[in-house]
Design a protein around this motif. Structure first.
Motif, PDB file in Angstrom:
ATOM      1  N   ILE A   1      58.081  50.200  19.046  1.00  0.00           N
ATOM      2  CA  ILE A   1      58.359  51.347  18.184  1.00  0.00           C
ATOM      3  C   ILE A   1      59.867  51.445  18.017  1.00  0.00           C
ATOM      4  CG2 ILE A   1      58.054  53.836  17.886  1.00  0.00           C
ATOM      5  CD1 ILE A   1      55.681  53.647  19.816  1.00  0.00           C
ATOM      6  N   TYR A   2      60.315  51.610  16.779  1.00  0.00           N
ATOM      7  CA  TYR A   2      61.748  51.621  16.478  1.00  0.00           C
ATOM      8  C   TYR A   2      62.181  53.076  16.249  1.00  0.00           C
ATOM      9  CZ  TYR A   2      60.517  46.779  16.073  1.00  0.00           C
ATOM     10  OH  TYR A   2      60.020  45.521  16.348  1.00  0.00           O
ATOM     11  N   ARG A   3      62.769  53.657  17.287  1.00  0.00           N
ATOM     12  CA  ARG A   3      63.051  55.090  17.289  1.00  0.00           C
ATOM     13  C   ARG A   3      64.528  55.397  17.040  1.00  0.00           C
ATOM     14  NH1 ARG A   3      59.265  56.332  22.553  1.00  0.00           N
ATOM     15  NH2 ARG A   3      57.333  56.827  21.428  1.00  0.00           N
TER      16      ARG A   3
ATOM     17  N   PHE B   1      69.400  53.365  16.429  1.00  0.00           N
ATOM     18  CA  PHE B   1      67.998  53.077  16.702  1.00  0.00           C
ATOM     19  C   PHE B   1      67.878  52.255  17.978  1.00  0.00           C
ATOM     20  CE2 PHE B   1      68.135  53.618  12.075  1.00  0.00           C
ATOM     21  CZ  PHE B   1      67.055  54.466  11.853  1.00  0.00           C
TER      22      PHE B   1
ATOM     23  N   ALA C   1      60.447  57.832  15.939  1.00  0.00           N
ATOM     24  CA  ALA C   1      60.370  56.842  14.868  1.00  0.00           C
ATOM     25  C   ALA C   1      60.309  57.565  13.529  1.00  0.00           C
ATOM     26  CB  ALA C   1      59.136  55.960  15.047  1.00  0.00           C
TER      27      ALA C   1
ATOM     28  N   SER D   1      57.058  61.440  11.754  1.00  0.00           N
ATOM     29  CA  SER D   1      58.498  61.482  11.466  1.00  0.00           C
ATOM     30  C   SER D   1      59.021  62.906  11.420  1.00  0.00           C
ATOM     31  CB  SER D   1      58.867  60.728  10.181  1.00  0.00           C
ATOM     32  OG  SER D   1      58.588  61.465   9.012  1.00  0.00           O
TER      33      SER D   1
ATOM     34  N   ASP E   1      56.079  60.380  16.234  1.00  0.00           N
ATOM     35  CA  ASP E   1      56.508  59.060  15.768  1.00  0.00           C
ATOM     36  C   ASP E   1      55.957  58.705  14.398  1.00  0.00           C
ATOM     37  OD1 ASP E   1      58.254  58.218  17.759  1.00  0.00           O
ATOM     38  OD2 ASP E   1      56.638  57.435  19.025  1.00  0.00           O
TER      39      ASP E   1
ATOM     40  N   GLN F   1      56.997  51.054  13.245  1.00  0.00           N
ATOM     41  CA  GLN F   1      56.385  50.457  14.419  1.00  0.00           C
ATOM     42  C   GLN F   1      55.850  49.073  14.044  1.00  0.00           C
ATOM     43  OE1 GLN F   1      53.592  53.049  16.539  1.00  0.00           O
ATOM     44  NE2 GLN F   1      54.213  54.800  15.287  1.00  0.00           N
TER      45      GLN F   1
END
Length: 341
Positions: A5-7, A14, A61, A110, A114, A118
């Motif tokens: 997961i790119y948070r 990030f 994310a 968002s 999340d 992802q």
């Protein structure tokens, strides 16, 4: 399986998080392919939300506008590779009166939950709507935004009186474009008038019957109903103009989001007997209706291609940052990320 997961952990930063997800659940597993950046995502990315809000919601994310392809369907209804649009609103209860997108208990991707940035997204079956063959996936990426307009128009249709000869839409951005386009297709014999402040943006509204700069509206112009799609402080002036130019007992749909309270001329709202309808987000029924509407009206899809501002391939976190930074400099249309990370 381990899902990446790119948070967003802080403004413009990030990080990758790892989450153990069960592939033996009843969830449909979707691999995102096309993600569209929204102004709400940018407010988190740039840190323009209140510090208290950022502290509460990050890390998270981003992205709530996205399509993908089915990677696993435990019921076998959709084959692997089936293109689908993902619904960000996630209700945890039902109500006979209140729609899912207005239930205070619903989660929204968002926004404290999340989003779709992802490797894989695990979704309840009713949070997935299949797309029809041949749809432009760069346009499909922002079906969520289109569904917001569709939802607002459906609320209008349930409330407004039947005289619908003239519509006024305030706002020359993405939301104004989509809302006025849908109205023109639904009410082909009605006059669609768009009001904006940027001449070159108004040039894109070739399907509208008339366009006016907001400082050049004829004093005698009258409309039956209005939609405010300006947002921000501009929503205050848009609502004010709509109240001035609308016939008595008309309806004003409010779609523009403002971070701060705006003033409304309630005296004239009362004198004219106006109805103001607030709309926010959308639910499953709006996504289903939107996909069906786009399939039935391919010419609408062609108009919507104008809103694809740029398409960027994303393979690294730096590519994500580059996409968000480029979107900040884009004055028209949507930035779409082709998700290959």
């Amino acid at each position: 399986m381990i899902n990446q997961i790119y948070r967003l952990v802080s403004p413009r930063q990030f990080e990758v998080a790892y989450q153990d997800c069960s592939v033996h659940s009843d969830d449909v597993v979707v691999r995102p392919t096309h993600l569209s950046i929204c102004a709400a995502d940018q407010r988190y990315y740039t840190g323009s939300r209140d510090k208290e809000v950022l502290a509460k919601k990050l890390p998270m994310a981003l992205i709530h506008e996205a399509v993908g392809k089915v990677m696993r369907d435990p019921k076998g209804e959709w084959a692997v590779g089936t293109p689908v649009v993902m619904i960000p609103n996630t209700p945890v209860e039902t109500d006979d009166i209140i729609a899912e997108n207005y239930l205070r208990s619903s989660k929204f991707r968002s926004s404290g939950y999340d989003g779709f940035m992802q490797d894989y997204v695990f979704l309840k079956r009713d949070r997935v709507v299949p797309l029809f063959p041949g749809i432009n996936l760069n346009v499909a990426a922002f079906i969520e935004l289109i569904s917001v307009s569709m939802h607002a128009i459906s609320r209008f249709e349930k409330t407004a009186h039947s005289r619908r000869q003239t519509f006024g839409i305030w706002g020359d951005g993405n939301l104004g474009f989509i809302t006025s386009l849908i109205l023109k297709k639904k009410y082909q014999n009605s006059r669609i008038i768009v009001f904006g402040k940027t001449p070159y943006k108004l040039d894109y509204f070739s399907f509208a019957d008339d366009v006016y700069l907001i400082d050049q509206i004829p004093s005698t112009l009258r409309i039956d109903h209005a939609f405010e799609c300006a947002g921000g402080i501009g929503s205050q002036y848009a609502i004010d103009q709509a109240i001035d130019h609308i016939h008595p007992e008309g309806t004003i749909g409010l779609l523009g989001v403002s971070e701060n309270p705006v003033e409304i001329n309630t005296r004239m709202v009362l004198e004219k007997g106006l109805t103001l309808i607030g709309s926010s987000r959308s639910g499953r029924v709006d996504f289903v209706n939107t996909v069906q509407f786009l399939e039935e009206h391919p010419d609408v899809l062609e108009y919507l291609e104008v809103l694809v501002g740029s398409v960027l391939t994303v393979r690294t976190i730096q590519d994500i940052i580059n996409a968000f930074e480029q979107d900040l400099t884009t004055s028209w249309g949507k930035t779409v990320m082709q998700w290959e990370i």
